[in-house]
Design a protein around this motif. Structure first.
Motif, PDB file in Angstrom:
ATOM      1  N   CYS A   1     -31.644  14.293 -19.643  1.00  0.00           N
ATOM      2  CA  CYS A   1     -31.492  15.740 -19.494  1.00  0.00           C
ATOM      3  C   CYS A   1     -32.777  16.445 -19.837  1.00  0.00           C
ATOM      4  O   CYS A   1     -33.208  16.414 -20.975  1.00  0.00           O
ATOM      5  CB  CYS A   1     -30.411  16.267 -20.428  1.00  0.00           C
ATOM      6  SG  CYS A   1     -28.920  15.341 -20.304  1.00  0.00           S
TER       7      CYS A   1
ATOM      8  N   ILE B   1     -16.156  17.264 -17.837  1.00  0.00           N
ATOM      9  CA  ILE B   1     -16.908  16.056 -17.477  1.00  0.00           C
ATOM     10  C   ILE B   1     -16.016  15.168 -16.612  1.00  0.00           C
ATOM     11  O   ILE B   1     -14.796  15.120 -16.812  1.00  0.00           O
ATOM     12  CB  ILE B   1     -17.388  15.345 -18.772  1.00  0.00           C
ATOM     13  CG1 ILE B   1     -18.418  14.280 -18.471  1.00  0.00           C
ATOM     14  CG2 ILE B   1     -16.251  14.772 -19.573  1.00  0.00           C
ATOM     15  CD1 ILE B   1     -19.142  13.778 -19.732  1.00  0.00           C
ATOM     16  N   ASP B   2     -16.615  14.499 -15.610  1.00  0.00           N
ATOM     17  CA  ASP B   2     -15.845  13.576 -14.774  1.00  0.00           C
ATOM     18  C   ASP B   2     -15.619  12.269 -15.520  1.00  0.00           C
ATOM     19  O   ASP B   2     -16.415  11.898 -16.389  1.00  0.00           O
ATOM     20  CB  ASP B   2     -16.601  13.268 -13.474  1.00  0.00           C
ATOM     21  CG  ASP B   2     -16.514  14.425 -12.488  1.00  0.00           C
ATOM     22  OD1 ASP B   2     -15.802  15.396 -12.784  1.00  0.00           O
ATOM     23  OD2 ASP B   2     -17.182  14.342 -11.439  1.00  0.00           O
TER      24      ASP B   2
ATOM     25  N   GLN C   1     -20.364   9.563 -13.869  1.00  0.00           N
ATOM     26  CA  GLN C   1     -21.460  10.121 -13.064  1.00  0.00           C
ATOM     27  C   GLN C   1     -22.140  11.258 -13.826  1.00  0.00           C
ATOM     28  O   GLN C   1     -23.304  11.550 -13.612  1.00  0.00           O
ATOM     29  CB  GLN C   1     -20.930  10.627 -11.725  1.00  0.00           C
ATOM     30  CG  GLN C   1     -20.602   9.507 -10.771  1.00  0.00           C
ATOM     31  CD  GLN C   1     -20.568   9.987  -9.343  1.00  0.00           C
ATOM     32  OE1 GLN C   1     -19.565  10.512  -8.883  1.00  0.00           O
ATOM     33  NE2 GLN C   1     -21.668   9.809  -8.642  1.00  0.00           N
ATOM     34  N   ASP C   2     -21.372  11.917 -14.697  1.00  0.00           N
ATOM     35  CA  ASP C   2     -21.936  12.933 -15.584  1.00  0.00           C
ATOM     36  C   ASP C   2     -22.198  12.236 -16.917  1.00  0.00           C
ATOM     37  O   ASP C   2     -21.252  11.943 -17.657  1.00  0.00           O
ATOM     38  CB  ASP C   2     -20.935  14.078 -15.824  1.00  0.00           C
ATOM     39  CG  ASP C   2     -20.395  14.662 -14.521  1.00  0.00           C
ATOM     40  OD1 ASP C   2     -21.096  14.568 -13.506  1.00  0.00           O
ATOM     41  OD2 ASP C   2     -19.278  15.206 -14.543  1.00  0.00           O
TER      42      ASP C   2
ATOM     43  N   CYS D   1     -25.705  13.702 -22.295  1.00  0.00           N
ATOM     44  CA  CYS D   1     -26.213  15.078 -22.170  1.00  0.00           C
ATOM     45  C   CYS D   1     -25.560  16.020 -23.186  1.00  0.00           C
ATOM     46  O   CYS D   1     -26.018  17.156 -23.366  1.00  0.00           O
ATOM     47  CB  CYS D   1     -25.937  15.622 -20.769  1.00  0.00           C
ATOM     48  SG  CYS D   1     -26.906  14.800 -19.503  1.00  0.00           S
TER      49      CYS D   1
ATOM     50  N   MET E   1     -24.942  22.095 -15.774  1.00  0.00           N
ATOM     51  CA  MET E   1     -25.789  20.935 -15.550  1.00  0.00           C
ATOM     52  C   MET E   1     -26.131  20.827 -14.063  1.00  0.00           C
ATOM     53  O   MET E   1     -25.253  20.829 -13.203  1.00  0.00           O
ATOM     54  CB  MET E   1     -25.081  19.667 -16.021  1.00  0.00           C
ATOM     55  CG  MET E   1     -24.666  19.719 -17.478  1.00  0.00           C
ATOM     56  SD  MET E   1     -26.028  20.080 -18.597  1.00  0.00           S
ATOM     57  CE  MET E   1     -26.917  18.535 -18.558  1.00  0.00           C
TER      58      MET E   1
ATOM     59  N   ARG F   1     -27.839  18.736 -10.932  1.00  0.00           N
ATOM     60  CA  ARG F   1     -28.225  17.382 -10.506  1.00  0.00           C
ATOM     61  C   ARG F   1     -29.649  17.429  -9.987  1.00  0.00           C
ATOM     62  O   ARG F   1     -29.897  17.882  -8.881  1.00  0.00           O
ATOM     63  CB  ARG F   1     -27.316  16.913  -9.382  1.00  0.00           C
ATOM     64  CG  ARG F   1     -25.882  16.865  -9.812  1.00  0.00           C
ATOM     65  CD  ARG F   1     -24.968  16.778  -8.627  1.00  0.00           C
ATOM     66  NE  ARG F   1     -23.610  17.060  -9.069  1.00  0.00           N
ATOM     67  CZ  ARG F   1     -22.528  16.843  -8.343  1.00  0.00           C
ATOM     68  NH1 ARG F   1     -22.637  16.364  -7.136  1.00  0.00           N
ATOM     69  NH2 ARG F   1     -21.347  17.110  -8.814  1.00  0.00           N
TER      70      ARG F   1
ATOM     71  N   PHE G   1     -19.793  19.928 -14.048  1.00  0.00           N
ATOM     72  CA  PHE G   1     -20.259  19.408 -15.339  1.00  0.00           C
ATOM     73  C   PHE G   1     -20.948  20.538 -16.095  1.00  0.00           C
ATOM     74  O   PHE G   1     -22.034  20.977 -15.721  1.00  0.00           O
ATOM     75  CB  PHE G   1     -21.239  18.253 -15.076  1.00  0.00           C
ATOM     76  CG  PHE G   1     -21.725  17.529 -16.306  1.00  0.00           C
ATOM     77  CD1 PHE G   1     -20.984  17.503 -17.477  1.00  0.00           C
ATOM     78  CD2 PHE G   1     -22.936  16.836 -16.280  1.00  0.00           C
ATOM     79  CE1 PHE G   1     -21.427  16.823 -18.597  1.00  0.00           C
ATOM     80  CE2 PHE G   1     -23.393  16.148 -17.387  1.00  0.00           C
ATOM     81  CZ  PHE G   1     -22.631  16.148 -18.548  1.00  0.00           C
ATOM     82  N   ARG G   2     -20.306  21.022 -17.144  1.00  0.00           N
ATOM     83  CA  ARG G   2     -20.830  22.195 -17.848  1.00  0.00           C
ATOM     84  C   ARG G   2     -20.141  22.386 -19.191  1.00  0.00           C
ATOM     85  O   ARG G   2     -19.081  21.814 -19.438  1.00  0.00           O
ATOM     86  CB  ARG G   2     -20.593  23.451 -17.017  1.00  0.00           C
ATOM     87  CG  ARG G   2     -19.106  23.748 -16.783  1.00  0.00           C
ATOM     88  CD  ARG G   2     -18.912  24.920 -15.887  1.00  0.00           C
ATOM     89  NE  ARG G   2     -19.621  24.756 -14.632  1.00  0.00           N
ATOM     90  CZ  ARG G   2     -20.418  25.688 -14.107  1.00  0.00           C
ATOM     91  NH1 ARG G   2     -20.569  26.843 -14.711  1.00  0.00           N
ATOM     92  NH2 ARG G   2     -21.035  25.462 -12.967  1.00  0.00           N
TER      93      ARG G   2
ATOM     94  N   TYR H   1     -30.172  17.103 -14.997  1.00  0.00           N
ATOM     95  CA  TYR H   1     -29.797  15.749 -15.400  1.00  0.00           C
ATOM     96  C   TYR H   1     -29.814  14.848 -14.180  1.00  0.00           C
ATOM     97  O   TYR H   1     -29.810  15.322 -13.038  1.00  0.00           O
ATOM     98  CB  TYR H   1     -28.422  15.729 -16.078  1.00  0.00           C
ATOM     99  CG  TYR H   1     -27.243  15.789 -15.142  1.00  0.00           C
ATOM    100  CD1 TYR H   1     -26.902  16.972 -14.504  1.00  0.00           C
ATOM    101  CD2 TYR H   1     -26.447  14.669 -14.904  1.00  0.00           C
ATOM    102  CE1 TYR H   1     -25.817  17.031 -13.656  1.00  0.00           C
ATOM    103  CE2 TYR H   1     -25.356  14.728 -14.060  1.00  0.00           C
ATOM    104  CZ  TYR H   1     -25.043  15.922 -13.443  1.00  0.00           C
ATOM    105  OH  TYR H   1     -23.963  15.983 -12.598  1.00  0.00           O
TER     106      TYR H   1
ATOM    107  N   ARG I   1     -27.966  12.315 -11.945  1.00  0.00           N
ATOM    108  CA  ARG I   1     -26.590  11.906 -11.648  1.00  0.00           C
ATOM    109  C   ARG I   1     -26.524  10.392 -11.503  1.00  0.00           C
ATOM    110  O   ARG I   1     -27.299   9.802 -10.741  1.00  0.00           O
ATOM    111  CB  ARG I   1     -26.123  12.581 -10.364  1.00  0.00           C
ATOM    112  CG  ARG I   1     -24.670  12.393 -10.074  1.00  0.00           C
ATOM    113  CD  ARG I   1     -24.094  13.680  -9.549  1.00  0.00           C
ATOM    114  NE  ARG I   1     -22.740  13.514  -9.037  1.00  0.00           N
ATOM    115  CZ  ARG I   1     -21.666  13.683  -9.797  1.00  0.00           C
ATOM    116  NH1 ARG I   1     -21.796  14.002 -11.073  1.00  0.00           N
ATOM    117  NH2 ARG I   1     -20.466  13.565  -9.279  1.00  0.00           N
TER     118      ARG I   1
END
Ligand code: UDP
Ligand code: MG
Length: 359
Positions: free
Chosen positions: A16, A125-126, A130-131, A135, A152, A154, A190-191, A227, A229
């Motif tokens: 990140c 977050i997934d 992938q995230d 971070c 976030m 990519r 993603f946040r 970040y 991915r």
């Protein structure tokens, strides 16, 4: 006012890089004790990857001086995901599981997660890694610096195929062109969001939940961090091509009436063309004595105008259909079971002043 709690790991991890300049300002209101951060994870058939996800979440959260809860929303999984989650929950009291009654889709699972999260800040977050969870310290640090939203971006999408990259690029261009809200490119779900942002998102009632657009619409002080991915750790993506197209149509119609305007403009253009063509034909017949153009021209024009009319009706239908769905005001999701994080219960109770700091 400065935030009373400092993270131990303030330096962003390698994945990140800080993309926007630091900016001082309002700080999040933290209650006494460590702030609670909720990690919300929508899951649909992710059983094989959950162990790795929890392992990495566990490692990274140990480096941050905050209390955590992990809110997993099981979006109608059929591969035993819920059982696996419940197994983990029995060993880790930070894990909570919200089970939906069927698959409602990621956007609705996220809505359920945000409603059930108790944290002072909530991270989406997934489940497929992938995230990168690494971070988190950088995100939390930015929040503690006073940002309400840490989104976030990519920076490197090489792991996505060319088609996914091209369609994502086209999507952001289209959205920013047709709608009034500014949707930052390559910023997904993603946040991190502060409590007050989550409260606003929770109050948005729409059934067609295009979260990227909703998050952009909400506003607040936003910091964007780059970040890289990662590749999906296990399982398959749940977004086949046609679903992606549907998602793009949903987003456009949720935030813009540009297609309706476009059909009006198209109508005017065709009408003008018909007028000019009619006049030219009349003049050429009356003045120059030319015979009227043939049958094929008539057929071609009729089908052209018929096609344009059908497209315009289709566009209108998209909006009428969405209005129809929205006015029914059905709930966004149906919860079958809630097993809250037990440590969260203590943390939330302490936060709300029901327990003393030693409890
Ligand atoms: N997901 C979900 N419901 C769905 C589709 C996806 O809860 O109907 C979850 C999925 O388990 C994952 C996240 O949403 O945690 C992102 O899904 P996916 O990785 O398939 O999307 P992609 O990364 O390809 O955009
Ligand atoms: Mg994914």
């Amino acid at each position: 006012m400065t935030h009373p709690v400092a993270t131990r790991a303030r330096r962003p991890p390698a994945a990140c890089a800080v993309a926007s300049p630091p900016d001082a300002g309002a700080t999040p209101t933290a209650p006494g004790g460590r702030p609670l951060v909720s990690i919300v994870v929508p899951v649909h058939n992710e059983a094989p990857g959950l162990g790795a996800l929890l392992h990495r979440l566990g490692e990274v959260t140990a480096t941050v001086d905050c209390a955590f809860e992990f809110v997993f929303v099981d979006d109608g999984s059929t591969d035993g995901t819920r059982r696996v989650l419940e197994g983990h929950r029995a060993r880790d009291d930070r894990i909570g599981v919200v089970g939906l009654s069927r698959r409602f889709g990621k956007e609705h699972a996220v809505a359920a997660g945000l409603q059930h999260a108790a944290g002072d800040a909530v991270v989406l977050i997934d489940a497929d890694l992938q995230d990168p969870p690494e971070c988190l310290p950088a995100m939390i640090a930015a929040w503690q610096d006073g940002y309400d939203v840490v989104a976030m971006r990519r920076a490197d999408r090489r792991v996505d195929g060319w088609f996914k990259r091209a369609s994502a690029h086209a999507f952001y261009r289209l959205m920013n062109w047709v709608s009034d809200i500014e949707m930052p490119t390559d910023v997904g779900d993603f946040r991190l969001m502060s409590r007050r942002v989550v409260e606003v998102v929770n109050r948005l009632p729409e059934t067609h939940r295009c979260t990227k657009g909703l998050f952009a619409w909400v506003g607040f002080r936003t910091r964007i961090l780059d970040y890289t991915r990662a590749k999906r750790a296990a399982g398959d993506t749940k977004w086949p091509f046609l679903k992606l197209v549907g998602l793009a149509v949903d987003n456009v119609t949720a935030f813009s009436i540009a297609p309706l305007r476009l059909s009006t403009v198209l109508g005017f253009l065709v009408a003008t063309f018909a007028l000019v063509y009619g006049l030219t034909t009349a003049v050429s017949t009356v003045v120059f004595g030319n015979p009227v153009a043939g049958f094929s021209t008539t057929v071609a024009l009729m089908t052209l105008i018929g096609g344009i009319q059908l497209i315009a009706i289709g566009v209108l239908g998209e909006y009428v259909g969405r209005t129809f769905i929205e006015v029914k005001k059905r709930p966004l999701y149906v919860v079958e079971s809630v097993q809250p994080a037990t440590r969260r219960t203590t943390a939330a109770a302490r936060r709300d002043g029901w327990l003393g700091p030693g409890a």
